[in-house]
Design a protein around this motif. Structure first.
Motif, PDB file in Angstrom:
ATOM      1  N   THR A 138       1.572  10.196  -6.064  1.00 34.77           N
ATOM      2  CA  THR A 138       0.688   9.468  -5.144  1.00 34.77           C
ATOM      3  C   THR A 138      -0.168  10.434  -4.345  1.00 34.77           C
ATOM      4  N   ILE A 139       0.434  11.514  -3.881  1.00 37.14           N
ATOM      5  CA  ILE A 139      -0.321  12.503  -3.106  1.00 37.14           C
ATOM      6  C   ILE A 139      -1.395  13.137  -3.976  1.00 37.14           C
ATOM      7  N   GLY A 140      -1.037  13.422  -5.226  1.00 38.17           N
ATOM      8  CA  GLY A 140      -2.028  13.976  -6.149  1.00 38.17           C
ATOM      9  C   GLY A 140      -3.187  13.025  -6.372  1.00 38.17           C
ATOM     10  N   GLN A 141      -2.885  11.733  -6.486  1.00 39.34           N
ATOM     11  CA  GLN A 141      -3.949  10.736  -6.631  1.00 39.34           C
ATOM     12  C   GLN A 141      -4.859  10.737  -5.392  1.00 39.34           C
ATOM     13  N   ALA A 142      -4.234  10.816  -4.211  1.00 42.37           N
ATOM     14  CA  ALA A 142      -5.018  10.823  -2.971  1.00 42.37           C
ATOM     15  C   ALA A 142      -5.920  12.056  -2.910  1.00 42.37           C
ATOM     16  N   ALA A 143      -5.374  13.199  -3.325  1.00 41.91           N
ATOM     17  CA  ALA A 143      -6.175  14.427  -3.322  1.00 41.91           C
ATOM     18  C   ALA A 143      -7.356  14.298  -4.275  1.00 41.91           C
ATOM     19  N   ASP A 144      -7.125  13.702  -5.441  1.00 39.57           N
ATOM     20  CA  ASP A 144      -8.214  13.505  -6.411  1.00 39.57           C
ATOM     21  C   ASP A 144      -9.277  12.564  -5.842  1.00 39.57           C
ATOM     22  N   THR A 147       4.549  21.813  -0.591  1.00 37.54           N
ATOM     23  CA  THR A 147       5.516  21.495  -1.643  1.00 37.54           C
ATOM     24  C   THR A 147       6.777  20.871  -1.032  1.00 37.54           C
ATOM     25  N   VAL A 148       6.582  19.775  -0.336  1.00 35.02           N
ATOM     26  CA  VAL A 148       7.695  18.978   0.198  1.00 35.02           C
ATOM     27  C   VAL A 148       7.451  17.531  -0.209  1.00 35.02           C
ATOM     28  N   GLY A 149       8.499  16.740  -0.198  1.00 36.25           N
ATOM     29  CA  GLY A 149       8.346  15.334  -0.563  1.00 36.25           C
ATOM     30  C   GLY A 149       7.994  15.161  -2.019  1.00 36.25           C
ATOM     31  N   SER A 150       8.713  15.848  -2.899  1.00 39.85           N
ATOM     32  CA  SER A 150       8.367  15.819  -4.327  1.00 39.85           C
ATOM     33  C   SER A 150       8.392  14.408  -4.915  1.00 39.85           C
ATOM     34  N   GLY A 151       9.129  13.516  -4.272  1.00 36.75           N
ATOM     35  CA  GLY A 151       9.206  12.158  -4.797  1.00 36.75           C
ATOM     36  C   GLY A 151       7.901  11.402  -4.732  1.00 36.75           C
ATOM     37  N   THR A 152       6.974  11.847  -3.893  1.00 32.75           N
ATOM     38  CA  THR A 152       5.681  11.174  -3.764  1.00 32.75           C
ATOM     39  C   THR A 152       4.537  12.052  -4.252  1.00 32.75           C
ATOM     40  N   ASN A 153       4.858  13.055  -5.047  1.00 30.06           N
ATOM     41  CA  ASN A 153       3.822  13.976  -5.486  1.00 30.06           C
ATOM     42  C   ASN A 153       2.724  13.294  -6.283  1.00 30.06           C
ATOM     43  N   PRO A 194      -8.643  -0.833  -4.876  1.00 28.81           N
ATOM     44  CA  PRO A 194      -7.695  -1.906  -5.221  1.00 28.81           C
ATOM     45  C   PRO A 194      -6.819  -1.578  -6.419  1.00 28.81           C
ATOM     46  N   ASP A 195      -7.181  -0.554  -7.184  1.00 29.71           N
ATOM     47  CA  ASP A 195      -6.374  -0.192  -8.343  1.00 29.71           C
ATOM     48  C   ASP A 195      -5.142   0.629  -7.968  1.00 29.71           C
ATOM     49  N   ASP A 196      -5.219   1.420  -6.874  1.00 33.69           N
ATOM     50  CA  ASP A 196      -4.046   2.220  -6.497  1.00 33.69           C
ATOM     51  C   ASP A 196      -3.515   1.860  -5.107  1.00 33.69           C
ATOM     52  N   CYS A 197      -4.349   1.190  -4.283  1.00 32.35           N
ATOM     53  CA  CYS A 197      -3.947   0.729  -2.945  1.00 32.35           C
ATOM     54  C   CYS A 197      -3.409   1.871  -2.086  1.00 32.35           C
ATOM     55  N   ILE A 198      -3.995   3.085  -2.227  1.00 29.66           N
ATOM     56  CA  ILE A 198      -3.592   4.234  -1.410  1.00 29.66           C
ATOM     57  C   ILE A 198      -4.415   4.255  -0.125  1.00 29.66           C
ATOM     58  N   THR A 199      -3.736   4.315   1.021  1.00 34.44           N
ATOM     59  CA  THR A 199      -4.425   4.429   2.297  1.00 34.44           C
ATOM     60  C   THR A 199      -4.243   5.838   2.847  1.00 34.44           C
ATOM     61  N   THR A 226       0.843  -1.202   0.000  1.00 34.29           N
ATOM     62  CA  THR A 226       0.000   0.000   0.000  1.00 34.29           C
ATOM     63  C   THR A 226       0.875   1.247   0.000  1.00 34.29           C
ATOM     64  N   GLN A 227       0.281   2.367  -0.443  1.00 36.50           N
ATOM     65  CA  GLN A 227       0.942   3.665  -0.423  1.00 36.50           C
ATOM     66  C   GLN A 227       0.192   4.547   0.583  1.00 36.50           C
ATOM     67  N   ARG A 228       0.913   5.012   1.581  1.00 33.72           N
ATOM     68  CA  ARG A 228       0.291   5.734   2.703  1.00 33.72           C
ATOM     69  C   ARG A 228       0.428   7.239   2.507  1.00 33.72           C
ATOM     70  N   VAL A 229      -0.696   7.949   2.568  1.00 35.35           N
ATOM     71  CA  VAL A 229      -0.717   9.410   2.446  1.00 35.35           C
ATOM     72  C   VAL A 229      -1.292   9.990   3.731  1.00 35.35           C
ATOM     73  N   THR A 230      -0.542  10.887   4.366  1.00 36.05           N
ATOM     74  CA  THR A 230      -0.997  11.492   5.626  1.00 36.05           C
ATOM     75  C   THR A 230      -1.820  12.741   5.347  1.00 36.05           C
ATOM     76  N   VAL A 231      -2.890  12.898   6.114  1.00 34.91           N
ATOM     77  CA  VAL A 231      -3.794  14.039   5.949  1.00 34.91           C
ATOM     78  C   VAL A 231      -4.078  14.637   7.326  1.00 34.91           C
ATOM     79  N   ALA A 232      -3.828  15.927   7.477  1.00 39.14           N
ATOM     80  CA  ALA A 232      -4.181  16.647   8.705  1.00 39.14           C
ATOM     81  C   ALA A 232      -5.429  17.461   8.436  1.00 39.14           C
ATOM     82  N   THR A 233      -6.405  17.373   9.331  1.00 33.57           N
ATOM     83  CA  THR A 233      -7.661  18.086   9.099  1.00 33.57           C
ATOM     84  C   THR A 233      -8.394  18.304  10.421  1.00 33.57           C
ATOM     85  N   THR A 234      -9.648  18.714  10.336  1.00 31.21           N
ATOM     86  CA  THR A 234     -10.474  18.949  11.521  1.00 31.21           C
ATOM     87  C   THR A 234     -11.170  17.656  11.934  1.00 31.21           C
ATOM     88  N   ASP A 235     -11.744  17.679  13.106  1.00 26.08           N
ATOM     89  CA  ASP A 235     -12.428  16.487  13.615  1.00 26.08           C
ATOM     90  C   ASP A 235     -13.575  16.067  12.700  1.00 26.08           C
TER      91      ASP A 235
END
Length: 560
Positions: free
Chosen positions: A282-288, A274-280, A84-89, A62-71
């Motif tokens: 995956t992060i973009g996929q998670a945002a979508d 704009t940090v961690g450009s190597g995982t941009n 199951p196509d991208d396995c992003i958690t 799996t590819q793990r993307v961290t998200v900070a937000t409100t309750d």
């Protein structure tokens, strides 16, 4: 090729089926995240309740993307299934304040991959232009600020709401969305000409100096409970807070309203630092995935479950009637000014008060038979009694050759060192020690005003005793300008303070000229160059008002 396509279609059909199931069952599973390893469990071995974050068997990694937000938004994101196509958690956290998240982003350390704060305005204020962000969505959801009460309220503006401290409770706007939105609303009213700036300063100042001082600030849910129990007439909350309270308390008779002036909406944007450009990618996929989910029917239902409107601002079943206002071009500067003012006033005070003890302070002031020293000490002693327990205060007196340091004469003398007002000092409190020692300060006969040496030494003293998250200040009360020719020349004083100031941890100056004879031209020329402001006072009441005003603006505003 045909077999591969059929397997993909089968997975897609199963995913859609799971989506419907998870939306209906509400996601009772528990996600456990520890050390970057994700585990999942159901409520019991025999449970038929699916976990939205359960990892499909086809996902060997799996590819793990961290998200900070409100309750509230965290509860929505936890309903997004793992594809199951991208396995992003999604590793969703909601325990950090916006300021803490912004600090992580600015430092580029432990920063989340995605950030969904409650509003664009809060994010911009917290970041202060110190970090670059990619906006992935202008708005995922919306929620207006409301006034929750057991009976109908009648407030013309949010400024009137904020000013009614006795009847309207409010949480800490640094952590509470409704409270923050109320400051936004009050700022918009100033921009629109519905309220005068001084009314806003007064209303927010009272809140800043009382919230969380004597007891922890209430959450929105605690505030509504206090209204329900009759402890206070009303409280400020978001519509989402109100809806969730009604869901948890179906017999509640509380209602939500807004002032006649209307209300703005929190807009829940989504950013990618704009940090961690190597995982941009995956992060973009998670945002979508997040954007697509909240726009779907399942997502809209998830938003409504936690009391949030969609980004289009749809009304909820328990929505009060609100007139929604938007921020216009002039509002951001007013909001920014209001926010900086609130932060300064709400922060603990860490101050050194330097009292002019030159001979002219023994001259009478006005027609009441009081000397300049009498008026000065009267205000300082009153302030020492009124400052809350969180504050720290020290006192110096200054005049030519009044003290001694390392065997050398100095133009300043320590009366009481800087300490928290409730610190025990040989059986008495710092507060009582100041009250005792300050009363003994007298003018020195035939002495000059050693102002410049004192300013530099006091600045260095506060800097050495700097308290993070406090308003670190040198307060000087004087009836004149520097008259000690052996002191630091003024231009060298300015250069030294500017060189030694830490922009990230500044020391602020408040220069108060006592009497109409004080050389205000000299003080007003000096103050902005060393990071402060100069004021003129002719009574103890003037000094009290000036001190409150001085701490209601930031150093940047004072210089503007």
């Amino acid at each position: 090729m045909g077999n591969a396509q059929s397997r993909r279609e089968a997975r897609e059909a199963q995913r859609k089926k799971n989506n419907r199931t998870w939306a209906a069952l509400g996601g009772a599973g528990i996600v456990l995240l520890s050390g970057g390893i994700l585990a999942y469990s159901l409520s019991s071995p025999d449970s038929h309740t699916a976990n939205p974050q359960a990892i499909p068997s086809s996902c060997t990694t799996t590819q793990r993307v961290t998200v900070a937000t409100t309750d509230a938004m965290a509860k929505v994101l936890e309903q997004i299934p793992v594809d199951p196509d991208d396995c992003i958690t999604l590793a969703v956290s909601h325990n950090s304040s916006a300021n803490d998240v912004a600090t992580q982003i600015i430092k580029g350390k432990s920063a989340p991959n995605l950030w969904i704060p409650d509003s664009t305005t809060r994010a911009e204020l917290a970041l202060a232009g110190k970090a670059d962000m990619v906006t992935k969505s202008d708005s995922l959801a919306k929620s207006p600020a409301v006034i929750v009460s057991s009976e109908e309220t009648n407030y013309p503006t949010w400024n009137k709401v904020l000013a009614d401290n006795a009847n309207v409770a409010m949480g800490d706007p640094r952590a509470d969305s409704g409270a923050f939105a109320s400051l936004m609303n009050a700022s918009v009213e100033v921009s629109d000409g519905e309220t005068k700036p001084n009314e806003l300063t007064s209303a927010t100042g009272l809140r800043a100096q009382t919230i969380g001082v004597d007891s922890p600030a209430q959450t929105a849910q605690e505030g509504m409970r206090s209204v329900e129990e009759g402890k206070i007439a009303s409280t400020i909350a978001t519509e989402a807070d109100f809806v969730r309270y009604k869901q948890d308390n179906p017999d509640s008779q509380l209602t939500a309203q807004v002032p006649d002036s209307g209300t703005t909406e929190l807009n829940y944007p989504m950013y990618q630092p704009t940090v961690g450009s190597g995982t941009n990618h995956t992060i973009g996929q998670a945002a979508d995935k997040i954007s697509s989910f909240v726009a779907s029917q399942e997502g809209k239902e998830a938003l409504e479950q936690v009391g949030l409107r969609t980004s289009e601002g749809n009304e909820l079943a328990d929505s009060p009637a609100v007139k929604v206002k938007t921020l216009n071009e002039t509002d951001p500067s007013v909001v920014s000014s209001t926010w900086r003012s609130y932060l300064i006033q709400s922060a603990p005070l860490n101050a050194l008060v330097a009292i002019d003890s030159s001979s002219s302070m023994g001259w009478e002031l006005g027609n009441e038979g009081k000397t300049r020293m009498d008026v000065t000490l009267e205000s300082v002693l009153a302030g020492a009694q009124l400052f809350p327990a969180r504050d720290s205060l020290g006192v110096w007196s200054f005049a030519y050759d009044i003290g001694e340091e390392d065997g050398q004469k100095t133009d300043y003398r320590e009366i009481v060192p800087i300490r928290n007002l409730e610190t025990d000092v040989n059986g008495t409190t710092q507060r009582d020690l100041i009250l005792e020692k300050a009363q003994a300060i007298k003018p020195y006969p035939d002495s000059l005003t050693g102002l410049n040496d004192t300013l530099l030494a006091a600045f260095r003293e506060v800097k050495e005793n700097y308290e993070a998250d406090s308003t670190n200040t040198v307060v000087v009360l004087t009836d004149g300008e520097n008259t000690d020719q052996s002191d630091y020349p003024t231009d060298e004083l300015i250069e030294a303070i500017q060189r030694e100031q830490d922009p990230e941890n500044p020391v602020y100056f408040v220069l108060i000229g006592i009497s109409q004879d004080a050389n205000m031209q000299a003080l007003e020329a000096l103050a902005p160059q060393i990071g402060g402001e100069a004021y003129s006072a002719s009574s103890a009441e003037d000094i009290q008002k000036i001190f409150q005003q001085a701490l209601s603006v930031s150093p940047d505003e004072a210089k503007s």
